[in-house]
Design a protein around this motif. Structure first.
Motif, PDB file in Angstrom:
ATOM      1  N   HIS A  14      53.345  17.286  51.659  1.00  0.00           N
ATOM      2  CA  HIS A  14      52.591  18.535  51.512  1.00  0.00           C
ATOM      3  C   HIS A  14      53.385  19.406  50.551  1.00  0.00           C
ATOM      4  CE1 HIS A  14      50.320  17.076  54.904  1.00  0.00           C
ATOM      5  NE2 HIS A  14      51.468  16.872  55.518  1.00  0.00           N
ATOM      6  N   THR A  15      52.966  19.420  49.277  1.00  0.00           N
ATOM      7  CA  THR A  15      53.740  20.125  48.266  1.00  0.00           C
ATOM      8  C   THR A  15      52.836  20.781  47.232  1.00  0.00           C
ATOM      9  OG1 THR A  15      55.562  19.898  46.677  1.00  0.00           O
ATOM     10  CG2 THR A  15      54.041  18.052  46.818  1.00  0.00           C
ATOM     11  N   GLU A  16      53.329  21.858  46.649  1.00  0.00           N
ATOM     12  CA  GLU A  16      52.690  22.536  45.528  1.00  0.00           C
ATOM     13  C   GLU A  16      53.703  22.583  44.391  1.00  0.00           C
ATOM     14  OE1 GLU A  16      50.963  26.318  46.473  1.00  0.00           O
ATOM     15  OE2 GLU A  16      49.878  25.512  48.200  1.00  0.00           O
ATOM     16  N   PRO A  17      53.813  21.484  43.634  1.00  0.00           N
ATOM     17  CA  PRO A  17      54.816  21.445  42.569  1.00  0.00           C
ATOM     18  C   PRO A  17      54.489  22.452  41.473  1.00  0.00           C
ATOM     19  CG  PRO A  17      53.357  19.560  42.398  1.00  0.00           C
ATOM     20  CD  PRO A  17      53.006  20.274  43.671  1.00  0.00           C
ATOM     21  N   ARG A  68      47.907  21.224  44.582  1.00  0.00           N
ATOM     22  CA  ARG A  68      48.496  20.923  45.883  1.00  0.00           C
ATOM     23  C   ARG A  68      48.299  19.435  46.150  1.00  0.00           C
ATOM     24  NH1 ARG A  68      50.566  22.919  50.470  1.00  0.00           N
ATOM     25  NH2 ARG A  68      50.052  21.833  52.397  1.00  0.00           N
TER      26      ARG A  68
END
Length: 88
Positions: A14-17, A68
């Motif tokens: 679960h990431t928002e680079p 996301r």
């Protein structure tokens, strides 16, 4: 390489680079273990299955909005998911 990591399948990704608008990137995922997971890249709505059989899944991402990335396991899955984002 822009970003990378590894997580337990049960925890998911679960990431928002911080990707630059107007650029294109390649997301690569591999899952080791049993069962499977599902990849979702927002703002796209397509869900991609990720089998935990060491197959490499790749997705091209063109950034226009905040991105996301979510990978969630299916019931009974176990193992590790490794991921990497590269600029194209």
């Amino acid at each position: 390489m822009v970003a990378a990591g590894a997580e337990r399948v049960s925890d998911g990704i679960h990431t928002e680079p911080g990707l630059s608008a107007g650029r294109t990137y390649r997301l690569s995922l591999v899952c080791f273990g049993s069962g499977s997971a599902r990849l979702a890249v927002t703002p796209e709505s397509t869900r991609t299955p990720v089998p935990c059989d060491q197959s490499v899944i790749q997705r091209r991402i063109t950034v226009n909005k905040r991105v996301r990335i979510d990978v969630n396991s299916t019931n009974g899955s176990s193992g590790v998911i490794a991921w990497r984002i590269d600029a194209i």
